[in-house]
Design a protein around this motif. Structure first.
Motif, mmCIF file in Angstrom:
data_model
loop_
_atom_site.group_PDB
_atom_site.id
_atom_site.type_symbol
_atom_site.label_atom_id
_atom_site.label_comp_id
_atom_site.label_asym_id
_atom_site.label_seq_id
_atom_site.Cartn_x
_atom_site.Cartn_y
_atom_site.Cartn_z
ATOM 1 N N SER A 116 -27.533 81.713 -20.180
ATOM 2 C CA SER A 116 -28.593 80.701 -20.294
ATOM 3 C C SER A 116 -28.679 79.846 -19.024
ATOM 4 O O SER A 116 -29.764 79.450 -18.601
ATOM 5 N N ARG A 120 -31.917 79.494 -16.269
ATOM 6 C CA ARG A 120 -32.440 78.229 -15.728
ATOM 7 C C ARG A 120 -32.309 78.176 -14.204
ATOM 8 O O ARG A 120 -33.115 77.567 -13.520
ATOM 9 N N ASP A 179 -36.344 69.194 -17.889
ATOM 10 C CA ASP A 179 -36.226 70.329 -18.801
ATOM 11 C C ASP A 179 -34.951 70.214 -19.654
ATOM 12 O O ASP A 179 -34.974 70.464 -20.863
ATOM 13 N N ILE A 180 -33.847 69.816 -19.020
ATOM 14 C CA ILE A 180 -32.578 69.649 -19.761
ATOM 15 C C ILE A 180 -32.761 68.588 -20.846
ATOM 16 O O ILE A 180 -32.300 68.739 -21.979
ATOM 17 N N ASP A 182 -35.648 67.757 -22.245
ATOM 18 C CA ASP A 182 -36.547 68.327 -23.275
ATOM 19 C C ASP A 182 -35.781 69.196 -24.264
ATOM 20 O O ASP A 182 -36.172 69.318 -25.422
ATOM 21 N N GLN A 183 -34.678 69.793 -23.789
ATOM 22 C CA GLN A 183 -33.862 70.644 -24.676
ATOM 23 C C GLN A 183 -32.923 69.808 -25.550
ATOM 24 O O GLN A 183 -32.122 70.356 -26.294
ATOM 25 N N THR A 185 -30.776 67.018 -24.463
ATOM 26 C CA THR A 185 -29.642 66.299 -23.869
ATOM 27 C C THR A 185 -30.093 64.939 -23.358
ATOM 28 O O THR A 185 -31.063 64.849 -22.615
#
Length: 235
Positions: A116, A120, A179-180, A182-183, A185
Protein backbone atom coordinates in the motif's frame (compact mmCIF):
# COMPACT_ATOMS: atom_id res chain seq x y z
CA UNK A 1 -7.89 13.39 20.49
CA UNK A 2 -4.92 15.43 21.70
CA UNK A 3 -4.95 17.96 24.50
CA UNK A 4 -1.90 19.99 25.54
CA UNK A 5 -2.30 21.99 28.74
CA UNK A 6 0.14 24.51 30.19
CA UNK A 7 3.17 22.76 28.70
CA UNK A 8 6.57 23.97 29.92
CA UNK A 9 9.73 22.46 28.41
CA UNK A 10 13.35 23.46 29.00
CA UNK A 11 16.59 22.80 27.11
CA UNK A 12 19.01 23.12 30.03
CA UNK A 13 18.46 26.68 31.23
CA UNK A 14 16.50 27.75 28.13
CA UNK A 15 12.75 27.95 28.71
CA UNK A 16 11.59 26.72 25.27
CA UNK A 17 7.85 26.24 25.83
CA UNK A 18 6.13 28.61 28.25
CA UNK A 19 2.69 27.30 29.14
CA UNK A 20 1.62 26.04 25.71
CA UNK A 21 -2.07 25.16 25.24
CA UNK A 22 -3.67 23.64 22.16
CA UNK A 23 -5.82 20.71 21.08
CA UNK A 24 -6.47 18.53 18.05
CA UNK A 25 -9.72 16.73 17.22
CA UNK A 26 -9.90 13.30 15.62
CA UNK A 27 -9.53 13.57 11.83
CA UNK A 28 -8.15 17.11 11.77
CA UNK A 29 -5.04 18.58 10.22
CA UNK A 30 -3.76 21.16 12.71
CA UNK A 31 -0.69 23.21 11.87
CA UNK A 32 1.74 25.03 14.15
CA UNK A 33 3.40 27.96 12.44
CA UNK A 34 5.98 30.41 13.69
CA UNK A 35 9.52 31.64 13.18
CA UNK A 36 12.58 29.49 13.83
CA UNK A 37 13.00 29.06 17.58
CA UNK A 38 9.28 29.57 18.31
CA UNK A 39 9.06 26.09 19.86
CA UNK A 40 7.38 24.11 17.08
CA UNK A 41 9.80 21.16 16.90
CA UNK A 42 10.15 21.21 20.69
CA UNK A 43 6.39 20.69 20.90
CA UNK A 44 6.53 17.62 18.65
CA UNK A 45 9.48 16.18 20.58
CA UNK A 46 7.62 16.65 23.86
CA UNK A 47 4.55 14.90 22.41
CA UNK A 48 6.79 12.05 21.19
CA UNK A 49 8.27 11.58 24.67
CA UNK A 50 11.73 12.68 23.46
CA UNK A 51 11.73 15.76 25.71
CA UNK A 52 10.38 15.81 29.25
CA UNK A 53 7.73 18.31 30.30
CA UNK A 54 8.79 20.32 33.35
CA UNK A 55 5.17 21.31 33.92
CA UNK A 56 1.80 20.77 32.29
CA UNK A 57 -0.16 17.86 30.90
CA UNK A 58 -0.34 15.93 27.61
CA UNK A 59 -3.45 13.87 26.94
CA UNK A 60 -3.96 11.53 24.00
CA UNK A 61 -7.37 9.88 23.49
CA UNK A 62 -8.32 10.92 27.03
CA UNK A 63 -5.27 9.34 28.68
CA UNK A 64 -2.40 11.18 30.36
CA UNK A 65 0.81 10.53 28.39
CA UNK A 66 2.91 13.27 30.04
CA UNK A 67 5.36 10.79 31.58
CA UNK A 68 4.94 7.98 29.06
CA UNK A 69 8.23 6.69 27.53
CA UNK A 70 8.74 7.42 23.81
CA UNK A 71 8.43 3.78 22.70
CA UNK A 72 5.04 3.45 24.46
CA UNK A 73 3.79 6.66 22.83
CA UNK A 74 4.62 5.06 19.46
CA UNK A 75 2.66 1.96 20.54
CA UNK A 76 -0.36 4.17 21.19
CA UNK A 77 -0.22 5.36 17.60
CA UNK A 78 1.53 8.74 17.87
CA UNK A 79 4.23 8.68 15.17
CA UNK A 80 6.68 11.44 14.35
CA UNK A 81 8.26 12.02 10.94
CA UNK A 82 11.22 14.10 12.14
CA UNK A 83 12.75 17.24 10.72
CA UNK A 84 15.63 16.42 8.38
CA UNK A 85 14.01 13.06 7.52
CA UNK A 86 16.41 10.97 9.64
CA UNK A 87 16.13 7.96 7.40
CA UNK A 88 18.65 5.14 7.82
CA UNK A 89 21.18 5.99 5.11
CA UNK A 90 22.95 2.60 5.12
CA UNK A 91 19.72 0.58 4.88
CA UNK A 92 17.76 0.01 1.69
CA UNK A 93 14.33 1.53 1.10
CA UNK A 94 12.76 -1.86 1.94
CA UNK A 95 14.77 -2.16 5.15
CA UNK A 96 13.78 1.36 6.20
CA UNK A 97 10.12 0.43 5.73
CA UNK A 98 10.57 -2.82 7.66
CA UNK A 99 12.09 -0.86 10.56
CA UNK A 100 8.95 1.30 10.51
CA UNK A 101 6.87 -1.85 10.95
CA UNK A 102 8.73 -3.20 13.99
CA UNK A 103 5.56 -2.95 16.12
CA UNK A 104 3.69 -5.30 13.80
CA UNK A 105 5.32 -8.74 13.79
CA UNK A 106 2.71 -10.18 11.38
CA UNK A 107 4.68 -10.81 8.16
CA UNK A 108 1.63 -10.96 5.91
CA UNK A 109 0.41 -7.62 7.29
CA UNK A 110 3.84 -6.03 6.74
CA UNK A 111 3.82 -7.17 3.10
CA UNK A 112 0.34 -5.69 2.66
CA UNK A 113 1.46 -2.42 4.24
CA UNK A 114 4.53 -2.25 1.99
CA UNK A 115 2.31 -2.81 -1.07
CA UNK A 116 0.00 0.00 0.00
CA UNK A 117 2.97 2.32 0.65
CA UNK A 118 4.35 1.51 -2.82
CA UNK A 119 0.96 2.33 -4.34
CA UNK A 120 1.11 5.76 -2.72
CA UNK A 121 4.83 6.25 -3.48
CA UNK A 122 5.59 4.52 -6.82
CA UNK A 123 9.04 6.16 -6.82
CA UNK A 124 9.96 4.20 -3.70
CA UNK A 125 8.92 0.97 -5.36
CA UNK A 126 11.35 1.68 -8.20
CA UNK A 127 14.06 2.40 -5.64
CA UNK A 128 13.24 -0.37 -3.18
CA UNK A 129 16.71 -1.96 -3.22
CA UNK A 130 18.57 1.34 -3.16
CA UNK A 131 20.31 2.60 -0.01
CA UNK A 132 18.40 5.38 1.73
CA UNK A 133 21.43 7.67 1.61
CA UNK A 134 21.54 7.58 -2.20
CA UNK A 135 17.98 8.90 -2.65
CA UNK A 136 17.23 12.49 -3.62
CA UNK A 137 15.86 14.87 -0.96
CA UNK A 138 12.29 14.44 -2.19
CA UNK A 139 12.60 10.65 -2.24
CA UNK A 140 14.05 10.67 1.27
CA UNK A 141 11.09 12.75 2.47
CA UNK A 142 8.70 10.27 0.85
CA UNK A 143 10.56 7.43 2.54
CA UNK A 144 10.40 9.16 5.93
CA UNK A 145 6.62 9.58 5.60
CA UNK A 146 6.21 6.03 4.27
CA UNK A 147 8.24 4.63 7.18
CA UNK A 148 5.96 6.52 9.57
CA UNK A 149 2.86 5.06 7.91
CA UNK A 150 4.19 1.52 8.43
CA UNK A 151 3.41 1.94 12.15
CA UNK A 152 -0.32 2.53 11.46
CA UNK A 153 -0.41 6.00 13.05
CA UNK A 154 -3.57 7.38 14.60
CA UNK A 155 -1.82 10.75 14.87
CA UNK A 156 1.05 11.66 12.53
CA UNK A 157 3.42 14.40 13.69
CA UNK A 158 5.11 15.94 10.65
CA UNK A 159 8.12 18.19 11.26
CA UNK A 160 9.05 20.46 8.32
CA UNK A 161 8.13 17.99 5.54
CA UNK A 162 8.83 20.53 2.77
CA UNK A 163 12.24 21.65 4.01
CA UNK A 164 14.84 21.86 1.24
CA UNK A 165 12.51 20.60 -1.49
CA UNK A 166 11.87 22.11 -4.92
CA UNK A 167 8.44 23.81 -5.23
CA UNK A 168 7.01 21.06 -7.46
CA UNK A 169 7.96 18.43 -4.87
CA UNK A 170 6.51 20.54 -2.06
CA UNK A 171 3.13 20.43 -3.82
CA UNK A 172 3.44 16.67 -4.22
CA UNK A 173 4.30 16.14 -0.53
CA UNK A 174 1.33 18.28 0.54
CA UNK A 175 -1.01 16.33 -1.73
CA UNK A 176 0.24 13.16 -0.05
CA UNK A 177 -0.35 14.67 3.41
CA UNK A 178 -3.90 15.61 2.46
CA UNK A 179 -4.49 12.11 1.08
CA UNK A 180 -3.20 10.47 4.29
CA UNK A 181 -5.61 12.66 6.25
CA UNK A 182 -8.49 11.74 3.90
CA UNK A 183 -7.77 8.09 4.72
CA UNK A 184 -8.49 8.85 8.39
CA UNK A 185 -5.15 9.75 9.98
CA UNK A 186 -5.11 12.88 12.15
CA UNK A 187 -2.12 15.16 11.49
CA UNK A 188 -0.19 17.72 13.49
CA UNK A 189 1.94 19.65 11.01
CA UNK A 190 4.93 21.87 11.78
CA UNK A 191 5.98 23.77 8.69
CA UNK A 192 8.05 26.83 7.72
CA UNK A 193 6.02 27.17 4.54
CA UNK A 194 3.04 28.79 6.29
CA UNK A 195 1.15 29.36 3.03
CA UNK A 196 1.14 25.65 2.12
CA UNK A 197 0.48 24.50 5.68
CA UNK A 198 -2.51 26.83 6.08
CA UNK A 199 -3.88 25.86 2.67
CA UNK A 200 -4.40 22.22 3.77
CA UNK A 201 -5.01 22.58 7.54
CA UNK A 202 -8.36 22.78 9.31
CA UNK A 203 -7.04 24.90 12.17
CA UNK A 204 -3.81 26.66 13.04
CA UNK A 205 -1.87 27.96 16.02
CA UNK A 206 0.76 30.67 15.67
CA UNK A 207 3.66 30.24 18.11
CA UNK A 208 6.04 32.92 19.29
CA UNK A 209 8.77 32.24 21.87
CA UNK A 210 7.09 29.12 23.20
CA UNK A 211 3.55 30.46 23.47
CA UNK A 212 0.43 30.53 21.32
CA UNK A 213 -0.21 34.11 20.19
CA UNK A 214 -3.00 33.38 17.73
CA UNK A 215 -5.29 30.46 16.96
CA UNK A 216 -8.25 29.78 14.74
CA UNK A 217 -9.58 28.45 11.48
CA UNK A 218 -6.68 27.97 9.03
CA UNK A 219 -8.31 30.10 6.32
CA UNK A 220 -8.89 32.97 8.77
CA UNK A 221 -5.27 32.79 9.92
CA UNK A 222 -4.10 32.69 6.29
CA UNK A 223 -5.80 36.05 5.69
CA UNK A 224 -4.90 37.60 9.04
CA UNK A 225 -2.87 40.80 8.34
CA UNK A 226 -0.40 40.10 11.19
CA UNK A 227 0.28 36.58 9.89
CA UNK A 228 0.53 37.79 6.28
CA UNK A 229 3.07 40.39 7.30
CA UNK A 230 5.15 38.11 9.52
CA UNK A 231 5.05 34.75 7.73
CA UNK A 232 3.72 35.20 4.23
CA UNK A 233 5.92 38.04 3.04
CA UNK A 234 3.02 40.48 3.10
CA UNK A 235 1.09 38.71 0.29
Amino acid sequence: MLNVQNLHVYYGAIHALKGLNFHLEQGEIVTLIGANGAGKSTTLNALSGLLAAREGKLEFEGEDITRTPAQDIVRRGVIQVPEGRKIFATLTVMENLEVGAYLHPDKAQIEKDIESVFKRFPRLKERRNQLGGTLSGGEQQMLAIARGLMSHPKLLLLDEPSMGLAPILVEQIFEIIRDINDQGTSILLVEQNAQMALSIADRAYVLETGQVVLEGDAQEILHNPMVMEAYLGGH
